[in-house]
Design a protein around this motif. Structure first.
Motif, short mmCIF file in Angstrom:
data_model
loop_
_atom_site.label_atom_id
_atom_site.label_comp_id
_atom_site.label_asym_id
_atom_site.label_seq_id
_atom_site.Cartn_x
_atom_site.Cartn_y
_atom_site.Cartn_z
N GLU A 158 1.00 8.75 -1.04
CA GLU A 158 2.21 8.76 -1.85
C GLU A 158 1.94 8.42 -3.31
N ALA A 159 0.80 7.85 -3.62
CA ALA A 159 0.44 7.57 -5.01
C ALA A 159 0.39 8.87 -5.83
N GLU A 205 1.53 12.61 -10.30
CA GLU A 205 2.01 13.95 -10.66
C GLU A 205 3.07 14.40 -9.67
N PRO A 206 4.35 14.14 -9.99
CA PRO A 206 5.44 14.49 -9.06
C PRO A 206 5.46 15.95 -8.65
N MET A 207 5.07 16.85 -9.54
CA MET A 207 5.08 18.28 -9.17
C MET A 207 4.02 18.59 -8.12
N ALA A 208 2.88 17.89 -8.14
CA ALA A 208 1.84 18.09 -7.13
C ALA A 208 2.35 17.58 -5.77
N TRP A 209 3.01 16.42 -5.78
CA TRP A 209 3.61 15.89 -4.54
C TRP A 209 4.62 16.89 -3.98
N ASP A 210 5.49 17.39 -4.84
CA ASP A 210 6.50 18.38 -4.41
C ASP A 210 5.82 19.62 -3.85
N LYS A 214 0.85 -1.19 0.00
CA LYS A 214 0.00 0.00 0.00
C LYS A 214 0.88 1.24 0.00
N PRO A 215 0.59 2.19 -0.88
CA PRO A 215 1.36 3.43 -0.83
C PRO A 215 1.25 4.06 0.55
N ARG A 216 2.33 4.63 1.02
CA ARG A 216 2.29 5.24 2.35
C ARG A 216 1.50 6.54 2.30
N GLU A 217 1.11 6.98 3.46
CA GLU A 217 0.41 8.25 3.60
C GLU A 217 1.20 9.11 4.56
N VAL A 218 1.23 10.39 4.28
CA VAL A 218 1.84 11.33 5.20
C VAL A 218 0.76 12.30 5.67
N PHE A 219 0.86 12.66 6.93
CA PHE A 219 -0.07 13.61 7.52
C PHE A 219 0.68 14.93 7.68
N ILE A 220 0.18 15.95 7.03
CA ILE A 220 0.70 17.30 7.25
C ILE A 220 -0.19 17.90 8.31
N GLN A 221 0.38 18.14 9.49
CA GLN A 221 -0.39 18.67 10.61
C GLN A 221 -0.31 20.18 10.65
N GLY A 222 -1.40 20.80 11.04
CA GLY A 222 -1.45 22.25 11.16
C GLY A 222 -0.83 22.75 12.45
N ILE A 223 0.32 22.17 12.78
CA ILE A 223 1.06 22.57 13.98
C ILE A 223 2.50 22.77 13.55
N THR A 224 3.05 23.92 13.88
CA THR A 224 4.43 24.20 13.50
C THR A 224 5.38 23.42 14.40
N SER A 225 6.65 23.38 14.02
CA SER A 225 7.62 22.61 14.80
C SER A 225 7.76 23.12 16.23
N ASP A 226 7.40 24.38 16.47
CA ASP A 226 7.47 24.90 17.85
C ASP A 226 6.12 24.83 18.57
#
Length: 111
Positions: free
Chosen positions: A74-75, A80-85, A8-20
């Protein structure tokens, strides 16, 4: 020994929390980002009136607790690699936390 279990392609979660630990603004950032990716779908873009209504299955806004998130499959990178980027650079440029995880479906509701 080989297995026929599809990976299964992996999934990444972009969280609305900054590193601090600060909450990212504006409050609708997840819907905006996912909306910008709405045309990236299996089988390509759907044309005609209403062709871009709804979110792509590769980029879905959601929440984890009180934090807004976007789940990016990750699919999208193969489609579309530019959309992923774009989405990964958005996270990096805005100092957002990114985690690798798997989005599980909601359990069935009891009647």
């Amino acid at each position: 020994m080989t297995t026929n279990i599809p990976i299964k392609p992996r999934e990444v979660f972009i969280q609305g929390i900054t590193s601090d630990g600060r909450t990212f603004r504006p409050s609708d950032w997840a819907e905006r980002l996912a909306g910008a990716m709405s045309c990236f779908r299996p089988g390509g873009q759907t044309g005609g009136l209403g062709g871009a209504i709804g979110y792509s299955p590769y980029c879905i806004p959601t929440s984890l607790g009180k934090a807004k998130c976007v789940v990016v499959n990750e699919a999208l990178k193969d489609l579309e690699p530019m959309a992923w980027d774009f989405v990964m650079n958005f996270a990096r440029d805005n100092d957002l936390q990114v985690i690798e995880a798997c989005l599980l479906p909601d359990p069935p509701r009891k009647a």
